[in-house]
Design an enzyme around this catalytic site. Structure first.
Site: not given
Ligand SMILES: [Zn+2]
Length: 274
Positions: A10, A115
């Protein structure tokens, strides 16, 4: 000098939303190339600056994202899942430094694709200290005797890392605008930043102290809803604080910490909400 790289996706160059990170989505193949490009830039600089061994652990989703056919020829790749120690598989005390590349902020705070591990976890705590993936993995590495010397990702991830390890080097590849928007460096600019920071981080490796936690560790996970907390509390040794979605347990060391977290997460993931 032996270098361990945990590569998440990410926080990689140019990746700003889930379409780059989910297999089958329209930008996923681009995401893989961008992630592999970042990792290769670091590997090249590491070998040019005294590294003798570089082990890369693919650390996103099913951990089969990096394009091995394009990987720097002198590095080796740990890929695939499941693995007992997930994002930290392959790390032991023979390594001199660990780099966390493509990382992101923890759940509930600003940052691109923030997250913690998966959608079931709201917060994780180690001895009462809230940690995201960066903190959890840094403590695992520290208890194994290895300092984390470089993190790459967005500007918010750099702040999260520095809060835990003030001396860490940060390669900021994008500035978060929202959870799915960022002002990104071009891949060429990212590679230059990663290579410069790799050299500085390797020079620092002997001076950065491994991040520790007092043993035994109290591991607490706050889940998204009570059904998950109730399901996880069937594991012997778990303590469910009624009226919350938090489940706690005591673990003896970093190995038990990682495996227990994964067992809790996977069990919680079986619970249907609607
Ligand atoms: Zn990841």
């Amino acid at each position: 000098m032996k270098l361990f790289i945990s590569a998440d996706m990410e926080g990689s160059t140019g990746i700003i939303d889930p379409s780059y990170c989910n297999p089958g989505d329209n930008n996923y193949e681009r995401g893989r190339r961008l992630m592999t490009g970042d990792v290769n830039a670091v590997i090249e600089a590491a070998f040019a600056h005294g590294a003798t061994d570089v082990v890369v652990a693919d650390s996103h989703h099913k951990m089969n994202n990096l394009l091995i056919e394009e990987l720097h020829p002198k590095a080796t790749l740990l890929c695939g899942s499941p693995r007992d120690f997930s994002m930290m598989q392959g790390l032991d005390n023979t390594f001199d430094a660990a780099f966390f590349l493509g990382y992101h902020t923890r759940h509930g705070v600003p940052g691109v694709l923030s997250h913690t591990m998966s959608g079931v976890i709201k917060n994780m705590y180690i001895n009462g200290q809230v940690v995201g993936e960066f903190g959890f993995n840094a403590i695992y590495a520290g208890l194994t005797g290895v300092p984390v010397c470089l993190v790459s990702g967005d500007d918010q991830t750099a702040l999260e890392a520095k809060a835990l390890i003030p001396e860490i080097r940060t390669a900021v590849l994008k500035t978060a605008v929202s959870r799915t928007s960022a002002h990104c460096l071009s891949p060429a600019q990212s590679a230059a930043v990663l290579q410069e920071e790799t050299k500085i981080a390797l020079d620092l490796a002997k001076r950065i102290k491994p991040t520790l936690a007092t043993l035994p560790i109290e591991l607490t996970i706050e889940f998204a809803h009570t059904g998950q907390a109730e399901m996880v509390s069937i594991i012997p040794g778990m303590e469910y604080r009624k009226g919350t979605t938090e489940v706690s347990c005591k673990v003896q060391d970093q190995y038990e910490m990682y495996k227990t977290m994964r067992a809790m997460l996977n069990l919680a993931d079986t619970v249907q909400f609607f």
